[in-house]
Each structure stands twice: as C-alpha cells, then as structure tokens.
Design a protein around this motif. Structure first.
Motif, mmCIF file in Angstrom:
data_model
loop_
_atom_site.group_PDB
_atom_site.id
_atom_site.type_symbol
_atom_site.label_atom_id
_atom_site.label_comp_id
_atom_site.label_asym_id
_atom_site.label_seq_id
_atom_site.Cartn_x
_atom_site.Cartn_y
_atom_site.Cartn_z
ATOM 1 N N ALA A 27 0.819 -1.211 0.000
ATOM 2 C CA ALA A 27 0.000 0.000 0.000
ATOM 3 C C ALA A 27 0.857 1.268 0.000
ATOM 4 N N ALA A 28 2.167 1.109 -0.172
ATOM 5 C CA ALA A 28 3.119 2.228 -0.272
ATOM 6 C C ALA A 28 3.184 3.082 0.995
ATOM 7 N N LEU A 29 3.073 2.451 2.174
ATOM 8 C CA LEU A 29 3.123 3.206 3.434
ATOM 9 C C LEU A 29 4.492 3.192 4.111
ATOM 10 N N LEU A 30 5.459 2.475 3.583
ATOM 11 C CA LEU A 30 6.831 2.441 4.091
ATOM 12 C C LEU A 30 6.933 2.023 5.567
ATOM 13 N N PRO A 31 6.417 0.843 5.922
ATOM 14 C CA PRO A 31 6.519 0.387 7.309
ATOM 15 C C PRO A 31 7.944 -0.038 7.646
ATOM 16 N N LYS A 32 8.277 0.082 8.918
ATOM 17 C CA LYS A 32 9.583 -0.366 9.404
ATOM 18 C C LYS A 32 9.323 -1.308 10.576
ATOM 19 N N LEU A 33 9.659 -2.581 10.417
ATOM 20 C CA LEU A 33 9.490 -3.571 11.474
ATOM 21 C C LEU A 33 10.598 -3.369 12.503
ATOM 22 N N ILE A 34 10.212 -3.137 13.764
ATOM 23 C CA ILE A 34 11.195 -2.877 14.822
ATOM 24 C C ILE A 34 10.872 -3.716 16.056
ATOM 25 N N PHE A 46 7.511 -7.501 18.459
ATOM 26 C CA PHE A 46 7.733 -6.662 17.275
ATOM 27 C C PHE A 46 6.593 -5.675 17.108
ATOM 28 N N CYS A 47 6.876 -4.592 16.437
ATOM 29 C CA CYS A 47 5.840 -3.640 16.066
ATOM 30 C C CYS A 47 6.275 -2.980 14.762
ATOM 31 N N ILE A 48 5.370 -2.198 14.210
ATOM 32 C CA ILE A 48 5.675 -1.485 12.970
ATOM 33 C C ILE A 48 5.682 0.007 13.265
ATOM 34 N N ALA A 49 6.713 0.662 12.792
ATOM 35 C CA ALA A 49 6.826 2.114 12.907
ATOM 36 C C ALA A 49 6.539 2.720 11.543
ATOM 37 N N LEU A 50 5.730 3.778 11.544
ATOM 38 C CA LEU A 50 5.390 4.491 10.306
ATOM 39 C C LEU A 50 5.632 5.982 10.506
ATOM 40 N N GLU A 51 6.192 6.603 9.499
ATOM 41 C CA GLU A 51 6.349 8.053 9.497
ATOM 42 C C GLU A 51 5.694 8.597 8.243
ATOM 43 N N LYS A 52 5.276 9.833 8.291
ATOM 44 C CA LYS A 52 4.716 10.521 7.129
ATOM 45 C C LYS A 52 3.588 9.716 6.480
ATOM 46 N N CYS A 53 2.571 9.391 7.271
ATOM 47 C CA CYS A 53 1.430 8.659 6.735
ATOM 48 C C CYS A 53 0.137 9.383 7.126
ATOM 49 N N LEU A 72 -2.566 1.044 18.616
ATOM 50 C CA LEU A 72 -1.929 2.104 17.839
ATOM 51 C C LEU A 72 -1.365 3.136 18.818
ATOM 52 N N TYR A 73 -0.157 3.599 18.556
ATOM 53 C CA TYR A 73 0.509 4.574 19.425
ATOM 54 C C TYR A 73 1.142 5.677 18.590
ATOM 55 N N THR A 74 1.384 6.806 19.228
ATOM 56 C CA THR A 74 2.276 7.814 18.667
ATOM 57 C C THR A 74 3.533 7.816 19.533
#
Length: 88
Positions: A27-34, A46-53, A72-74
């Motif tokens: 979906a072109a959201l650029l997730p980062k598994l951390i 594990f969780c996924i970090a997203l920026e600029k979405c 969901l967190y910020t």
C-alpha cells in the motif's frame, strides 16, 4: 520542542506483524518492522513504525488491508526523550 512523530502499530504475534508489514509495503506506506519498545506492550516483541502517513485514516486503512493489530501509538521525540501515547 517537538522534534518528530512516529506512529507505532503493535500485534499479538510475529506472524501478524510480518503479514502487516507486507500489506503496508504493497500500500506504499513504508513500514519499518522494529523491536517493541519497553514503554509499550506488544505480545510478540515486534511492532511497525510508520512516518509521514495519513494517520487519522489509519484504522480504516488497516481494516481495508485486513491487518490484525492490537494497539496504535504515537511516539514523539521531545528534547531527545521518546514519549508514547496510546491512540485507540
């Protein structure tokens, strides 16, 4: 002073996290598994970090992509210190 905001999605299992990462990439959201930060709860580690979405619509996006998640967190970086706020 607020330096940056990252959005965090947590999961019940590593399988769910990996599946979500794949769907979010498509979906072109650029997730980062951390690795899950100690400050928040993630049953799988594990969780996924997203920026600029488009965060206000993230719950709808996750439903449309059939992504199973727990919370969901910020994450805000304020003066070099990470602060987490649960959004759901």
């Amino acid at each position: 002073m607020e330096d940056s905001v990252t959005y965090i999605i947590t999961f019940n299992s590593s399988h769910q996290a990996l599946k979500a990462e794949s769907k979010l990439k498509k979906a072109a959201l650029l997730p980062k598994l951390i690795s899950s930060p100690r400050a928040i709860s993630s049953k799988c580690g594990f969780c996924i970090a997203l920026e600029k979405c488009d965060w206000p619509n993230m719950t709808d996006t996750l439903k449309q992509l059939n992504v199973e998640y727990t919370h969901l967190y910020t994450r805000k970086l304020l003066n070099g210190v990470k602060h987490y706020d649960q959004q759901d």
